[in-house]
Scaffold this active site. Sequence first.
Site, PDB file in Angstrom:
ATOM      1  N   ASP A 323       0.744  -1.387   0.097  1.00  0.00           N
ATOM      2  CA  ASP A 323       0.028  -0.030  -0.074  1.00  0.00           C
ATOM      3  C   ASP A 323       1.004   1.372   0.086  1.00  0.00           C
ATOM      4  O   ASP A 323       1.827   1.261   0.783  1.00  0.00           O
ATOM      5  CB  ASP A 323      -0.765  -0.092   1.221  1.00  0.00           C
ATOM      6  CG  ASP A 323      -1.881   1.082   1.509  1.00  0.00           C
ATOM      7  OD1 ASP A 323      -2.556   0.998   0.511  1.00  0.00           O
ATOM      8  OD2 ASP A 323      -1.777   2.005   2.432  1.00  0.00           O
ATOM      9  N   GLU A 352       1.867  -0.116  -4.829  1.00  0.00           N
ATOM     10  CA  GLU A 352       0.708   0.790  -5.282  1.00  0.00           C
ATOM     11  C   GLU A 352       1.414   2.418  -5.483  1.00  0.00           C
ATOM     12  O   GLU A 352       1.809   2.968  -4.561  1.00  0.00           O
ATOM     13  CB  GLU A 352      -0.374   1.041  -4.202  1.00  0.00           C
ATOM     14  CG  GLU A 352      -1.457   2.024  -4.713  1.00  0.00           C
ATOM     15  CD  GLU A 352      -2.180   2.573  -3.354  1.00  0.00           C
ATOM     16  OE1 GLU A 352      -3.540   2.967  -3.633  1.00  0.00           O
ATOM     17  OE2 GLU A 352      -1.645   2.463  -2.383  1.00  0.00           O
TER      18      GLU A 352
END
Length: 611
Positions: A323, A352
């Site tokens: 993330d 990400e």
Amino acid sequence: MNKILYIFLFCCMAAWAQPERVEPPFWYAGMQNPELQVMFYGKDIAKYTPTVSNGIVIKNVVKTENPNYVFITIDTKDIPASDFVFTFKDKNKAAFTQKYTLRQRKEGSALREGFDSSDLIYLIMPDRFANGNPANDNIKGMGDNANRNEPFGRHGGDIQGIINNLDYIEQLGATALWSTPLCEDRHNRGSYHGYAQTDVYKIDPRYGTNEDYLRLSQELKKRDMKLILDYVTNHWGSEHWMYKDLPTYDWVHQFPGYAQSNYRMTTQFDPNASDVDAKYCMDGWFVSDMPDLNQSNPLVLNYLTQNAIWWIEYADLDGFRVDTYSYNDKEGIAKWTKAIMDEYPHFNIVGEVWMHDQAQMAYWQKDSKIAAIQSYNSYLPSVMDFTLHDALGGVFNENNAGWDTGIQKVYDNFTNDFLYPDINNILVFAENHDTGRFNEIYKNDFNKYKMAMALLATVRGIPQIYYGTEIGMAGDKGKGDGDIRRDFPGGWQGDKNNAFTQGGRTAEQQKWFEFSSKLFNWRKGKEVIHTGKTTHYLPYNNVYVYFRHNDKETVMVAINNSDKEQAIDTARYRQNVKGYTKGKNVIEGNVTDITKQITLQPKSVIILELQ
């Protein structure tokens, strides 16, 4: 008598003085990096002097400004799987002991194969997928009780619900499962998303137990499927037990206290960026209840690295999705990634990197020549193709193509593939748990869905789909994230519609699932799609044609994004058509003559295996 009394008192003292936490809780023998740093947490624990049994060497002891922590580094080289004992002494007298275990690694663990371009990743939000164990919906002391009427609340989905429906995921054609975070999140509201973790060694009890997660991994392996853990290096939740009693002031970034990230990830590589702007990108908090971790602190970085490796070993993982990768301390996250990939050279990690320019995204992939200009290497194997996602979010509503409109947007995305060091190892997707839902954007237009899924299934990279899209699920981002994270129909007792089974699906849901399943199961065995070369042709009349090919096989894909019937002359594609005379339609099963013209219906796609 006095000796017996002494032993009794010592045992009582040892039991009373045990550390509150030991992390990692156990470790594994035979790791490539033999150094292990064990964190002990307890009241004034730093005042004791540690020793360890079995001839194990203590290489370093770190005590911080907080006396409740001590970090002990030991050398596990050539130490077999076994139990040994840490003894904590006070003035040369044993105050208490702590047993520690080195477990046996799974055979071949270091050479595990991560997810790759042969896979289809199925992304779920576990709280919204299926409730397999209603008994764990509400846990005393956890707060945020289950309430399916609250879009931003917990609904009760759990690990058992995932396990119960693995057959469905397998039937769809998915080969890898990515779940949003499952570790404990003690926040009073919104804890269902899991990105504000409060204990990174423990599965949230409302999802199940660590053993349940291990069982999920085992059930996937039985189906030759892979498990991807959503790892968060950038931040924890403000209810994290360690944030309540920080080991060091700079364990998290302080301003002092909270300051908001500016979210401007370009400052990570912009040669003209000011120091203050770069700082507020890397060090600013993502949101006010997610303290920003300081990966430039060696203790923090090592803690995160060991935690990641622990989960790989414990749960037999096949990959990470990381993330907010590009918000981390740039040098620290590279060290974290490299340490994991050094331990598991065939593992995979996708970061990400939510940017809108291919050069900026490619910067973050391992061995990027762009990043090398700045003498930087992230060591990150895979990034997410957000520019393709951006194109797919509107292109199918553009009936007319211009210089940079219509299907030309998709073509243009692939013209920049040269920027990526490893083009087959990027994640392609139309949506995820943070974006607008594809079926909402396109008002459940089945033809547009078919075009998008056919494209994802046949272009370079690793395709990922978001749960429920394959049965037509939608959700309005404008109503908040809860609406794009709706419950999967049939995941709860009493649901009127059970889309997990053919008999329970509506006719419309079955139409979507049948197409998706046929497409993605076909893709499973297609090496030409997984690793073949791509040749594409400039779109004409909003029609895009491309070929995937290798020495053995050629697949032709034609997308008519216009609202009119189009005929394409195959002579234009002779470079790839060569001596082929016909093509088998992958979805319909019929054979098409490709010697002259192919007629395409409005808003349609065909995938042909050339013969």
